[in-house]
Motif scaffolding. Structure first.
Motif, PDB file in Angstrom:
ATOM      1  N   ARG A 610       0.852  -1.188   0.000  1.00  0.00           N
ATOM      2  CA  ARG A 610       0.000   0.000   0.000  1.00  0.00           C
ATOM      3  C   ARG A 610       0.885   1.234   0.000  1.00  0.00           C
ATOM      4  O   ARG A 610       1.790   1.356   0.826  1.00  0.00           O
ATOM      5  N   SER A 611       0.590   2.159  -0.925  1.00  0.00           N
ATOM      6  CA  SER A 611       1.373   3.386  -1.041  1.00  0.00           C
ATOM      7  C   SER A 611       0.446   4.572  -1.254  1.00  0.00           C
ATOM      8  O   SER A 611      -0.635   4.436  -1.850  1.00  0.00           O
ATOM      9  N   SER A 626       3.962   7.695   1.670  1.00  0.00           N
ATOM     10  CA  SER A 626       4.091   6.598   2.622  1.00  0.00           C
ATOM     11  C   SER A 626       3.941   5.288   1.873  1.00  0.00           C
ATOM     12  O   SER A 626       3.203   5.198   0.882  1.00  0.00           O
ATOM     13  N   HIS A 627       4.647   4.268   2.354  1.00  0.00           N
ATOM     14  CA  HIS A 627       4.634   2.954   1.716  1.00  0.00           C
ATOM     15  C   HIS A 627       4.610   1.895   2.817  1.00  0.00           C
ATOM     16  O   HIS A 627       5.291   2.032   3.840  1.00  0.00           O
ATOM     17  N   HIS A 628       3.850   0.870   2.582  1.00  0.00           N
ATOM     18  CA  HIS A 628       3.752  -0.210   3.565  1.00  0.00           C
ATOM     19  C   HIS A 628       3.677  -1.539   2.812  1.00  0.00           C
ATOM     20  O   HIS A 628       2.778  -1.756   1.998  1.00  0.00           O
ATOM     21  N   VAL A 629       4.631  -2.427   3.096  1.00  0.00           N
ATOM     22  CA  VAL A 629       4.665  -3.763   2.513  1.00  0.00           C
ATOM     23  C   VAL A 629       4.617  -4.769   3.654  1.00  0.00           C
ATOM     24  O   VAL A 629       5.391  -4.653   4.621  1.00  0.00           O
ATOM     25  N   SER A 630       3.712  -5.735   3.566  1.00  0.00           N
ATOM     26  CA  SER A 630       3.593  -6.731   4.627  1.00  0.00           C
ATOM     27  C   SER A 630       3.403  -8.114   4.026  1.00  0.00           C
ATOM     28  O   SER A 630       2.833  -8.275   2.937  1.00  0.00           O
ATOM     29  N   TYR A 631       3.899  -9.113   4.771  1.00  0.00           N
ATOM     30  CA  TYR A 631       3.821 -10.505   4.339  1.00  0.00           C
ATOM     31  C   TYR A 631       3.558 -11.368   5.561  1.00  0.00           C
ATOM     32  O   TYR A 631       4.049 -11.090   6.665  1.00  0.00           O
ATOM     33  N   TRP A 632       2.797 -12.434   5.377  1.00  0.00           N
ATOM     34  CA  TRP A 632       2.532 -13.391   6.442  1.00  0.00           C
ATOM     35  C   TRP A 632       2.188 -14.728   5.797  1.00  0.00           C
ATOM     36  O   TRP A 632       1.783 -14.794   4.635  1.00  0.00           O
ATOM     37  N   ASP A 633       2.358 -15.813   6.563  1.00  0.00           N
ATOM     38  CA  ASP A 633       1.997 -17.123   6.037  1.00  0.00           C
ATOM     39  C   ASP A 633       1.462 -17.997   7.157  1.00  0.00           C
ATOM     40  O   ASP A 633       1.460 -17.616   8.335  1.00  0.00           O
ATOM     41  N   LYS A 634       1.018 -19.197   6.783  1.00  0.00           N
ATOM     42  CA  LYS A 634       0.401 -20.102   7.739  1.00  0.00           C
ATOM     43  C   LYS A 634       1.407 -20.703   8.717  1.00  0.00           C
ATOM     44  O   LYS A 634       1.023 -21.187   9.785  1.00  0.00           O
ATOM     45  N   LYS A 635       2.692 -20.680   8.367  1.00  0.00           N
ATOM     46  CA  LYS A 635       3.707 -21.247   9.246  1.00  0.00           C
ATOM     47  C   LYS A 635       4.021 -20.349  10.435  1.00  0.00           C
ATOM     48  O   LYS A 635       4.665 -20.789  11.386  1.00  0.00           O
ATOM     49  N   GLY A 636       3.586 -19.096  10.375  1.00  0.00           N
ATOM     50  CA  GLY A 636       3.864 -18.165  11.461  1.00  0.00           C
ATOM     51  C   GLY A 636       4.859 -17.094  11.107  1.00  0.00           C
ATOM     52  O   GLY A 636       5.149 -16.213  11.923  1.00  0.00           O
ATOM     53  N   HIS A 637       5.415 -17.129   9.894  1.00  0.00           N
ATOM     54  CA  HIS A 637       6.318 -16.061   9.459  1.00  0.00           C
ATOM     55  C   HIS A 637       5.510 -14.795   9.150  1.00  0.00           C
ATOM     56  O   HIS A 637       4.417 -14.869   8.592  1.00  0.00           O
TER      57      HIS A 637
END
Length: 722
Positions: A610-611, A626-637
């Motif tokens: 999102r920017s 402003s810039h926002h990059v996010s990542y997540w996965d099922k393993k908990g990362h």
């Protein structure tokens, strides 16, 4: 809700209720046993005999006695029909409902439902508890006594930790007592208690949670000890004792209730008596005053009221302007409270830098064509100012857009505010804003809506600060709004198995706003002037929507999912009044606003970008972005990076966070907040967590300009959780 702290369920109902009966003749014998289950037991053995004189059943060799899901295995079993005493010997094993009991010898009184197990070992699946004892006595229907026993939630013979006690007494769904008990780690005693009481419930349980020790360069050695108290099925509470060797003792309390999905609330309070480092911090110019008693009360409520009215209330009352900054990282501080309130109530807490803490309550009710809302807003002033306007009370009553005649619609909004403050002027304001709407569709392509509205304001002033202000006055300001837009779409067919189509939608839009210049003399300070407006805003929005095959339905039909994975919006405003104003000297006209851009890109369900940008056509640079990059996965990362710049790059900050699940046992976390313009690190936090099958440890280090903290938290499964 906190997870249960202790649970102790000794299951001896294996024979304690029913005894051991062969399938033949079971009906007569069963009636004397007082059992309500009429299903007979099935028995297998190498040798099975019945002595009519003594009324005794005897089974010898590879004995297997089974009823439903309950199975008893032993080398020898005997049941006396007259005394209703049952005896099982030799490698006794009982299983039922996932629980298992082993022992050398079991004796049971079937009438009294009491019994005794020699060298018993009990496994309770629900809470993964392993209990051993030289003797386990069932002293009643739900009471037990263990002699020289142990308790642990760890699997295996050599367990990482266990509780050893000379004697334990337990009442199921009640409490237990332990005498001469010790907590052992790797068979090494580290804590001794001559006596303690603990809950033995299968539901939520009261009790002490695992303490959290730590160290802070400002606070000294710290220790947080929480106590969890179950009040009822809908309510509970937690009490905190937070010890700081340099500051003193801080007491904390939480009360929570959940009546339904529409009705729940939380109240939290912390109090520090006589801050021990306040004078020292003040002399170092780190805080604004030498505080003594310090406190923070906060609460959020969502409550369904009679007549389907809803109440939402937020309270935030803090003793001083430095409290939230100094204690934001504690176990029950601002950081942890923010995430909790946001997840439970979808409302967070305001930033710690705000010197006016907002306290508000909103009542709302929706009708078929109308909406009502009202309440109060009161600000707790921390910086010495007494001029913030409080709304005590306010109310809105709005009518939704409805048909007036053919294609002509009407809508109206109304509001009442009673403004109060200790200094300066205050008073009451009544606003009524009716509007007419005429939507028009041109050749089924262009959409145009014209709105003509009027804002009528009546006000009354008390505590006047100027003779130019009228004690009672009014104003009426009209406005015109025209909205023209269209949608251009194209669908692209793809050859993928899952991703089958992408739709591209382009929406150009032009909005014209006009408000004439109306004389508005004599307005009080709490009534804002409605200035003249003559602007034209234009927007261009691009949206990409995917259509993907999910699976086949029950009837073999294809099931799809749709997702807007890209959205790009550009817009700018042109001000006709600014373009026509008279200028002199070096002053210039600037009718064009910044060109703003907003981008949201979600290529996958677990990755987003999102920017937002603001480009000035006069300085030829980005004033804000402003810039926002996010990542997540099922393993908990999970990971995120965000960058913010404002006021022409005068303020620039970059924040980042990372949670890395190294393996099922180990995880690490990182958080950093850094000011690029000041070249200053505002916060760095590191955490390492190890989670074993039955215990865990978390090491947490935080570095801020005012403090460095080191905290260690330990969890024992079944006794306390992170």
């Amino acid at each position: 809700m906190p997870k249960r702290f202790w649970s102790f369920l000794l299951l001896i109902t294996l024979v304690g209720r029913c005894g051991i009966f062969p399938s033949f003749g079971a009906e007569d014998l069963f009636s004397k046993g007082g059992d309500t289950d009429r299903e007979p037991w099935d028995i297998e053995a190498l040798e099975l005999t019945y002595d009519q004189d003594t009324d005794l059943y005897t089974a010898v060799g590879e004995v297997v006695i089974q009823r439903g899901q309950r199975t008893l295995k032993c080398d020898y079993a005997q049941v006396n029909r007259k005394t209703m005493m049952a005896l099982a010997k030799g490698h006794v094993e009982f299983s039922g409902g996932g629980d298992e009991l082993r022992g050398d010898e079991v004796t049971v009184d079937l009438n009294k439902q009491t019994g005794e197990i020699k060298k018993g070992r009990l496994f309770m699946k629900k809470n993964n508890f392993h209990v051993t004892g030289e003797e386990i006595h069932k002293t009643g229907e739900s009471t037990y006594r263990v002699i020289n026993g142990t308790l642990t939630s760890c699997d295996g013979d050599e367990v990482p930790w266990e509780i050893r006690a000379k004697e334990l007494t337990v009442t199921i769904e009640g409490y237990g007592q332990a005498w001469h008990s010790s907590l052992r780690v790797k068979n090494t005693p580290i804590l001794y208690l001559p006596y303690f009481i603990f809950p033995a419930k299968t539901k939520r349980q009261s009790g002490f949670l695992i303490p959290s020790p730590g160290y802070s360069s400002r606070d000294g050695v710290t220790l947080t000890l929480p106590f969890y108290w179950v009040l009822s099925d809908q309510t509970d509470a937690t009490f905190y004792e937070h010890f700081m060797s340099r500051r003193g003792f801080m007491q904390g309390a939480e009360f929570r209730y959940v009546l339904s999905s529409f009705s729940k609330g939380v109240f939290m309070m912390d109090y520090l008596f006589k801050d021990g480092v306040s004078q020292e911090e003040f002399e170092k110019n780190k805080i604004h005053a030498p505080y003594s008693n310090r406190y923070w009360f906060r609460s959020k409520i969502n409550q369904r009221l009679p007549w389907n009215m809803d109440l939402k209330m937020d309270l935030d009352w803090v003793s001083d302007q430095d409290y939230l900054k100094e204690f934001r990282g504690t176990a029950n501080g601002l950081d942890s409270n923010r995430s909790f309130f946001l997840s439970e109530f979808s409302r967070s807490l305001e930033d710690e830098t705000l010197l006016s803490r907002k306290n508000a309550a909103v009542f709302s009710k929706s009708f078929q064509s109308y909406n009502f809302s009202g309440g109060f807003t009161y600000y707790r002033e921390l910086g010495g100012s007494k001029g913030t306007l409080n709304q005590l009370p306010y109310a809105h009553f709005d009518g939704l857009k409805q048909v007036l005649w053919k294609d002509l619609y009407y809508q109206w909004n109304s509001s009442y505010y009673h403004y109060w403050r200790e200094t300066l002027d205050r008073g009451q304001v009544l606003d009524l804003t009716p509007a007419l709407y005429y939507p028009l569709r041109l050749k089924n392509t262009l959409k145009m809506e014209t709105a003509l509205g009027l804002t009528e304001t009546v006000y009354q002033v008390s505590n006047k600060q100027s003779e130019e202000v009228k004690e009672l006055g009014s104003r009426a300001v009209p406005n015109l709004r025209m909205d023209l837009s269209t949608d251009i779409q194209k669908v692209f067919l793809l050859s993928g198995e899952k991703l089958q189509k992408i739709k591209h939608n382009i929406r150009p839009q032009v909005i014209y706003n006009y408000t004439p210049e109306i004389a508005q003399e004599g307005l009080p300070s709490f009534v804002s002037k409605i200035g003249k407006v003559n602007t034209l805003s234009y927007y261009l929005t691009n949206t990409l929507t995917s259509k993907s095959l999910v699976k086949k339905g029950e009837k073999g039909e294809d099931l799809f999912t749709y997702r807007d994975f890209t959205r790009l919006r550009l817009y700018q405003t042109y001000d006709f009044n600014e373009a026509r104003k008279e200028v002199s000297g070096t002053e210039t006209r600037k009718p064009f606003s910044n060109v703003y851009g907003e981008l949201e890109f979600v290529p996958y369900s677990n990755l987003s970008w999102r920017s937002s940008l603001g480009w000035s056509p006069y300085s030829n640079q980005f004033d804000t972005h402003s810039h926002h990059v996010s990542y997540w996965d099922k393993k908990g990362h999970s990971a995120y990076v965000e960058y913010y710049s404002g006021a022409g790059n005068l303020y620039r900050q970059i924040n980042s966070g990372l949670t890395w699940k190294v393996n099922p046992s180990w995880s690490a976390s990182f958080l950093n907040r850094y000011s690029l313009d000041q070249n200053k690190n505002y916060e760095t936090t590191l955490g390492v967590t190890y989670q074993h099958q039955c215990w865990g440890i978390k090491v947490h280090y935080s570095n801020t300009p005012d403090d460095q903290k080191f905290i260690v938290s330990v969890s024992l499964k079944g006794l306390g959780e992170f």
